[in-house]
Structure formats: C-alpha cells, structure tokens
Scaffold this motif. Structure first.
Motif, mmCIF file in Angstrom:
data_model
loop_
_atom_site.group_PDB
_atom_site.id
_atom_site.type_symbol
_atom_site.label_atom_id
_atom_site.label_comp_id
_atom_site.label_asym_id
_atom_site.label_seq_id
_atom_site.Cartn_x
_atom_site.Cartn_y
_atom_site.Cartn_z
ATOM 1 N N SER A 151 0.735 -1.038 -0.065
ATOM 2 C CA SER A 151 0.049 -0.013 0.184
ATOM 3 C C SER A 151 0.665 1.169 -0.124
ATOM 4 C CB SER A 151 -0.945 0.046 1.264
ATOM 5 O OG SER A 151 -0.099 0.179 2.472
ATOM 6 N N ALA A 202 -3.132 5.499 -10.339
ATOM 7 C CA ALA A 202 -4.504 4.519 -9.885
ATOM 8 C C ALA A 202 -4.320 3.068 -10.565
ATOM 9 C CB ALA A 202 -5.762 5.002 -10.213
ATOM 10 N N THR A 203 -4.037 3.186 -11.966
ATOM 11 C CA THR A 203 -4.102 1.851 -12.697
ATOM 12 C C THR A 203 -3.021 0.815 -12.241
ATOM 13 O OG1 THR A 203 -5.009 2.839 -14.654
ATOM 14 C CG2 THR A 203 -3.861 0.956 -15.267
ATOM 15 N N ARG A 215 -3.754 -0.400 -8.850
ATOM 16 C CA ARG A 215 -4.776 -1.406 -8.748
ATOM 17 C C ARG A 215 -4.333 -2.674 -9.462
ATOM 18 N NH1 ARG A 215 -8.035 1.535 -11.242
ATOM 19 N NH2 ARG A 215 -8.927 2.725 -9.842
ATOM 20 N N SER A 216 -3.650 -2.695 -10.400
ATOM 21 C CA SER A 216 -3.215 -3.773 -11.079
ATOM 22 C C SER A 216 -2.095 -4.800 -10.190
ATOM 23 C CB SER A 216 -2.289 -3.269 -12.526
ATOM 24 O OG SER A 216 -3.020 -2.752 -13.347
ATOM 25 N N VAL A 260 -8.004 4.943 -5.487
ATOM 26 C CA VAL A 260 -7.952 3.503 -5.406
ATOM 27 C C VAL A 260 -8.978 3.082 -4.223
ATOM 28 C CG1 VAL A 260 -6.870 1.543 -5.222
ATOM 29 C CG2 VAL A 260 -5.839 3.108 -6.709
ATOM 30 N N THR A 261 -8.524 3.529 -2.989
ATOM 31 C CA THR A 261 -9.238 3.110 -2.004
ATOM 32 C C THR A 261 -10.204 4.023 -1.463
ATOM 33 O OG1 THR A 261 -7.399 2.080 -1.133
ATOM 34 C CG2 THR A 261 -8.753 2.307 0.405
ATOM 35 N N ASP A 296 -17.612 4.769 -5.237
ATOM 36 C CA ASP A 296 -17.998 3.207 -4.791
ATOM 37 C C ASP A 296 -19.487 3.058 -4.116
ATOM 38 O OD1 ASP A 296 -17.475 0.471 -4.517
ATOM 39 O OD2 ASP A 296 -15.734 0.709 -2.940
ATOM 40 N N SER A 336 -13.791 0.157 -7.869
ATOM 41 C CA SER A 336 -13.132 1.364 -7.571
ATOM 42 C C SER A 336 -13.138 2.454 -8.731
ATOM 43 C CB SER A 336 -11.542 0.967 -7.688
ATOM 44 O OG SER A 336 -11.339 -0.250 -6.617
ATOM 45 N N SER A 355 -12.232 5.372 -11.899
ATOM 46 C CA SER A 355 -10.837 5.243 -12.603
ATOM 47 C C SER A 355 -10.663 6.651 -12.982
ATOM 48 C CB SER A 355 -11.443 4.452 -14.126
ATOM 49 O OG SER A 355 -10.590 4.819 -15.010
#
Length: 816
Positions: free
Chosen positions: A123, A181-182, A185-186, A255-256, A283, A776, A778
C-alpha cells in the motif's frame, strides 16, 4: 523525536529485527487495506532531517506510533538521518513493506508507485496533489518508465512541488492520476490519496501522517473518514471529547474509497460512531452496504457533504476536480439508511460529541427535549429556534408540574422549557431538582441546561455541580446547551465532559444535535420492492424503447396511459393533429377542457405559451387550436379540465450512482420559485411517502390552508408509491418521469401533465441499473452525465443540478 527514539523503530534495532523476519501466519493473504491500516513495516520515501519539511514531519510522526512499525528511511540525498541509515531508493530495501509513505514531488510519483508495485509493496499514501505538467513525463503514459533518477524520490522533502508551477495541465493531471491508479490497482495495492493528510489508526497504534497532529491522539468511539484534509486536522484538534478508533484523510480516493475505510472501521468493536465528510460519492454500492450494516447495528452515522448549492458544486469541482454528488442523491442515501445528515461543521461537531458520550434516550416512544434556563429571554429564544428546527419539547405530565412547583420560587411557572432563575439562596438545589424532575418525566428523552456557561469570577460552581448530580440520578442524556461558544468556560466544560456531560457549543447546532439524538434508532429496514408485474413491465419497456429518437419523450397520451397502468389517476386526454380532431376529442371528453401543445420538441409547455385553460365551448377550442397550431405546430392534447387543488410535482430522476430516485415537491408555478422537495430511494412505501410529504413546506396546504378542505393524503401517498413502482420496474428504461402538476384535493389526485423520457439506447435495460463506478473509480476517465430530467411544464424540482453529471472519480484535495 530523538535519534534514539528513531533507531528503536528501525529494522537494524534488535528489538524489531525478529518481528520483521517472522511475519505472522497468513500475513500474505491479508487484504491490502488491512495491511495499510495495520502496517508492521513502513518505507518513508522523501525522509529528511531538515526541520519543518514534510520529510522530517512524517519521520517524526511515524516514530511516535505506539505500534512501533519497522521504519525504512529512503532519500538518495542522505546516507543517514539521526544516526539511522537512509536508503537511496525503494529498490534498495531488503523486502517488500506493508506501507510506503510518498513525500515526494508530484513529478516523481508515477515512478515511485511503479517501483512500489513491482516490489510487491502492499500500500501507499500519496500526500501530494498529483498534478501533471504539460509535456512532462507524468502526462505521457509512454514516458513514465523510471529514467536514471525517476525511480528515486525527490530531495525537497515536500509533496507536490510541481503542482504550483506554471504549466500544470488538467489533461496531464488526469493522465497522471489515472496512471497511478491503474498501476496500484493492477498490483493489488491499497492507496490513500492522492492529496491527503494520511491516517491515524488509534486503536492499532499507527500514525501514517506527514503533518504534526496531537500526540497522543485520544482513543475513543468515533471513526472518521473525510475527503477534506482541513476537516481531518480540525476534528483531531477540537479539544472536544472525540476520541477515535481510526481517522482517515482519504483525499482523491484514486484507488481506496471512503466506503472501504468505513467498512474497516465498522469491523472494529470499539467503533460506536461513524463520521463521514464527503465531497463526491464514490463506490456507491459499497457505501450502501456500510450504511446498512451501521443501521442494523443502530450505530449512528453522521454525514456532512459539500455542494448543495450551484456555487458549492462549482467550488467542489474547482477545488478537487470532482463533481459534487447531487444533493438529492445524498438526501435519498441518508434517508434510506437512517444517516444523520448535518449542514455544517458546528452541527457535525456537536452531534459527534453528543453521540460519543454514549447515552441514548430510553427505548419506547420518543418524547422530546426539556431545557432549564436562567434567563427568560434565552428561554424564549431557544423555544423559537427549536420550533424553527423541528426539535420537539416533551409535554410534561401533571406529576412533573407539581414536582417543579414544589421546587421553584413563587411566581415562576413550572413548565417546559423552564426558567428557574429566582432570588433563592438554594439555587443549586433548585437547579438539581428541576433537572432531575424533568429527566424523570416519561415524555422527556433528554434534558439540557441551556445557559451561557461563562466563567464565574466569584468561583461559583453551582451549575456544574447541579448538572453532575442530576446526571448521576438519571440514565437519560444530560447536556449543556451553550448559546455563545466563545463565552464557554473551558475548564468547567472540560470537567463536565469528563463526567460524561456533553457541552454543545451553539444553540442552533446543539438543538440540531439533540434532534439527531431523538431521531436515532427509529430507522426501519427498507421495504421490499412490490411484486413485479412482468407483462406490464415488458409492455412499457417495449413502448419506451420504441419512442422516437433522438431523445424524444413518450407521446403524452401514452405517458398518461403509463400512469394509469400503475394506479396513478390522470386526466382524460386525447391527441389531435387538426382542428376537427380536436373538436371531436373535446366532444368525447366533455367541456370544459384544456388544450396544450403536443409537439415533441416543446418540453416546457407553459414557458412556450403552449397551454390554454378554461375552454368552455367549441368556438373557444377552435380559436385556441388555431393559435397553438400557428405558433408551435398542429399536434395538441385535449384534456378534461380538473378542479383546482394543491399542486405537487412528482417523478423520477436517474442518478448515475444510485439509479432511479423518487422525487416529490411543490408543483405548478411553485416548482421554480419554492425549492421544496423530498427525494428517496425506491421502493417507497405508503408510510415513507407520507413522511416525504410531511417534510415539504407545501404540506400545510395539503392539510387545508385557511379553512380550505384538506387533500386526501392517502391518495397522494398512493400516487407516490405508484411512481415508486414505475421506478422499480422501469428504472433502467426511463431517464426521467415528471408529473407536474399533480392536483391534490379532498376527492383524490389527478395528474394533469406528464413527461416520460426514455433512457438512451445504450443504457442497460434493468430495473436498478448498476453504478458505472460501483467498483473502484477510474481517475481521469470521462463519465457520461445523467439523462436530462426534461421536466413537463415546468417539471418536478430537481434533486440536484440540472444535468449534474456523475460524481467524478477525480480528486478531493487534502485541504478545504
């Protein structure tokens, strides 16, 4: 922080080496969010020895963590900081860490997040705003691979160094945030921020912040999640008894999301109050699950949102790059789950203090408040405010009146609210007994001493001692309701709070907090949707899909039939496209009639002069038709005239996150001049429909104004439940449904105008469309706005801005 304190938290210190080498069983399967909030190892990228820098502050704050996580300092500029080795790069660390704090310039963020993801770090916290510069590497996903130094932290020790530079570009910023973010997240990383203050997990003992906050932070029942960094710091420094389980500044939520932090907080047994401060709705499905879980446990959730006004929404967008959640959507969400929605920070703080103390009204029918005063004027002032705010006073019984009469000086009225100020030398006893008598009345749910609580220069402590004794003699909430916050004696207030007596700092905010206390625990689970009439649903779904395009509403005569099919009474109406047909329609319906344009391009009929009322004969109809046809076109709708009554607007709007919402408000000409509406998530039952009506200012007209007959509220509620049934069965097929006006009288209701707009052809054909951002967000990705509500003349009050667009997955800034 001394060098010795810092060394005690580093892996090189013997007391920590074994713990790092031996992770607990199952740690590798731990969710990334838990790994972040309960980190055992932290890398501080951008660590600095220079006082006053972000790099120095985050080192000092993490070192204060009672959990003593393993700390890895990272900055290529230093070999050591405070006698502790400093690594040149994340790549130099011996193993992945649970949490990476990124105190680096925005230009270095992409490379740092990529490096952390490749290493398997669980994280990260991004303090900086993640602003991209036009032409710079972060703005071009093809050029964000670490160059010779792009994988190393900056040396300034300050975040977002590039954000204030000329050349900062919205497009480059969106691409940078999306890339971060991508990447995260990935890799399955949790990510706090960007643009945040970090978090403090008080119960676990972790301070992952880069800004000096109170130490130690008091532990208590409140879990705080805020998208505003300024609110985060302010609530940690209020001096009020708001102890925390966890406090998170979530920032842009790349992301979170707030919902994920809130779900974690609800799993902590110490959490008894949840505070949410939100600009944007992200979310949403997860947020609904959290709110429902809290409601089932009767755990109070206090919510402050921003962007109620058009100006506020614009400022949210300018501030954070995120579109504010439409206010009607927040209203519907709060109403569905018994959330205590507050209007400002003063109300938020008083409400949190009241709930945090822990006392609740006794079970059973809820009464009202009781207040004791030392001023006749202030008693009247509180009574006025309470009436304005809808906070009821308990109707005390005869036994309580007699008990008070035996306590008060002669000439003082034993009543609620109570003025007990007299000339007696036994004032403290009188106050104690007055408070105890009122608290003992079954109609009183909470009792307050409504005084200024000023510093007593003669040292008199009658008020705090009377309050403490009265609180000892009852289990009901006992509070101080102070009128002027700046006049409150902080020492006396501290003593009372230590004794479990909230000191509410403002008459208005304190009364509103008491109103939330009275309302708490009255939530009922949402009703189940009514049984689906599949044949009816399929018939109207086909009709809506067959409506003329582009964006043409359902023909008015069909829209009236739609209402009738769902049990909503509508005026008799016939379409016509020439004078003879109009005359034939009137002959069939019967005079008097109303004729209105039925041209599909004219949505706002009244505004276009497209409605002619009070036509009593064929000659009048012929003249009216000729005028409308010449100005607007030949197609008209001939309708039976309806007797006058109170006019409402009712309908459906589609929120991009929550799906269809049921809206009811003042209708007719009032809709544009009286911002009076209630919004709810379907399904809406009869009891909730009546509650929605009771919240309207126009409710007084429905009850019979100035001797007029009252409207049939049962029929009005039935019409609203009919609208709800349409939302449940056809929500995915309708962009909006507007009934305006709905004429309400003693004999029932009649819809006299309706506009039904089909959903765009690309919309999913489901009763409750899934949120386009139910997972989540984008960041940086454009999202389609909701379909326009397209009101019928002039349409129901909107629950938010016209064509507000969805709450953006973009950022919320760390400061407000």
């Amino acid at each position: 922080m001394t060098a010795q304190e810092l060394r005690c938290n580093t892996p090189a210190h013997p007391s920590r080496a074994a713990a790092v080498a031996q992770p607990p069983p199952g740690a590798g399967q731990e969710p990334a969010l838990r790994a972040m909030l309960e980190a055992r190892s932290v890398a501080l990228v951008g660590a600095s020895p220079r006082p006053g820098t972000l790099g120095a502050r985050m080192v000092a704050e993490v070192a204060r963590s009672p959990a003593a996580p393993a700390m890895y300092l990272v900055n290529p500029k230093y070999r050591e900081i405070g006698g502790v080795p400093c690594h040149p790069s994340l790549a130099a660390l011996p193993r992945p860490v649970d949490l990476v704090l990124l105190g680096v310039p925005d230009a270095a963020l992409a490379g740092q997040v990529e490096l952390a993801a490749r290493r398997g770090d669980r994280s990260a916290v991004i303090f900086g705003g993640a602003f991209g510069v036009a032409g710079g590497p972060p703005g071009d996903p093809g050029s964000v691979e670490p160059g010779p130094r792009s994988g190393e932290p900056g040396t300034s020790g300050e975040p977002g160094a590039s954000s204030g530079e000329p050349g900062a570009s919205p497009g480059a910023t969106a691409r940078l945030r999306d890339h971060i973010a991508t990447t995260a997240r990935s890799a399955g990383m949790a990510l706090c921020g960007a643009g945040c203050m970090g978090f403090v997990n008080v119960g676990y003992g972790l301070r992952a912040i880069g800004y000096a906050e109170p130490h130690p932070l008091p532990e208590g029942p409140v879990a705080l999640v805020t998208q505003s960094g300024s609110v985060f710091s302010a609530l940690l420094r209020t001096g009020r008894p708001l102890g925390y389980t966890v406090a998170v500044s979530s920032g842009q939520e790349l992301v979170t999301t707030a919902a994920q932090y809130a779900a974690y907080a609800l799993d902590l047994p110490q959490t008894r109050v949840l505070a949410l401060v939100l600009e944007a709705m992200r979310d949403t499905r997860a947020l609904q699950r959290v709110l429902e879980a809290a409601a089932v446990r009767q755990l109070p959730v206090v919510l402050l949102t921003a962007g109620r006004s058009a100006a506020g929404r614009a400022l949210v967008t300018a501030h954070s790059g995120a579109l504010a959640g439409a206010d009607g959507a927040w209203e519907a969400l709060a109403g569905a789950y018994g959330v205590h929605r507050v209007a400002d920070l003063a109300e938020l703080t008083d409400t949190l203090e009241l709930f945090a103390i822990g006392r609740r009204p006794p079970p059973g029918p809820r009464g009202g408040i009781a207040t004791v005063h030392d001023s006749g004027l202030e008693r009247a002032h509180i009574a006025d405010l309470a009436a304005d705010l809808g906070v009821p006073f308990g109707q005390i019984g005869a036994a309580t009146v007699r008990r008070l009469a035996g306590v008060l000086d002669p000439g003082l009225e034993p009543a609620n609210p109570l003025d007990m100020w007299g000339a007696s030398a036994n004032a403290q006893w009188q106050l104690t007994e007055s408070l105890a008598a009122l608290a003992g009345d079954p109609a009183v749910a909470a009792v307050g001493l409504a005084v200024d609580l000023v510093t007593e220069f003669d040292g008199d402590r009658s008020y705090p001692e009377a309050l403490t004794e009265a609180a000892r003699r009852t289990g009901k909430p006992v509070v101080v309701l102070a009128n002027i916050p700046s006049a409150v004696d902080p020492v006396v207030a501290g003593d009372l709070r230590a004794a479990g007596i909230p000191v509410l700092q403002g008459a208005r905010s304190g009364l509103l907090a008491l109103g939330h206390l009275l309302a708490h625990g009255t939530w009922s689970p949402r009703p189940q949707p009514p049984p689906v009439n599949a044949a009816r649903r399929d018939r109207w779904a086909r009709a809506l899909r067959a409506a003329p395009l582009p964006a043409r509403p359902l023909p008015a005569a069909e829209a009236f039939r739609l209402l009738a099919d769902y049990g909503i009474p509508a005026t008799r109406a016939r379409p016509a496209d020439n004078a003879a047909a109009a005359l034939a329609a009137a002959a069939e319906i019967g005079y008097p009639v109303v004729v209105k344009t039925d041209e599909p391009d004219v949505a706002h009929k009244s505004d276009a002069g497209g409605v002619v009322l009070g036509i009593s004969d064929a000659a009048g109809l012929a003249a009216a038709y000729a005028g409308l046809a010449a100005r607007l076109g030949p197609r008209v709708l001939v309708c039976r005239a309806v007797p006058p009554g109170t006019e409402l607007a009712a309908g459906i709007v589609t929120d991009p996150d929550l799906g269809p919402l049921v809206v009811v408000g003042a209708g007719g000409v009032l809709v544009e001049h009286l911002a009076d509406r209630a919004v709810a998530l379907p399904p809406v039952g009869a009891a909730q429909a009546r509650d929605m009506l009771s919240r309207l200012r126009v409710a007084r007209l429905l009850a019979g104004f100035r001797g007029g007959p009252p409207a049939d509220l049962g029929a009005v509620a039935a019409a609203i439940t009919g609208v709800s049934a349409i939302a449940c069965e056809l929500g995915g097929e309708l962009a909006s449904l507007d009934i305006n006006p709905l004429i309400c009288g003693p004999d029932g209701v009649v819809a006299v105008d309706v506009l039904a707009e089909p959903a765009p052809a690309t919309a999913p054909a489901s009763p409750r469309p899934a949120s386009p951002r139910s997972g989540s967000p984008s960041p940086g990705s454009p999202s389609p706005g909701p379909a326009s509500p397209g009101p019928a003349s002039p349409g129901p009050p909107s629950p938010g801005p016209a064509s507000p667009g969805p709450p953006s997955p973009g950022p919320a800034s760390p400061t407000s």
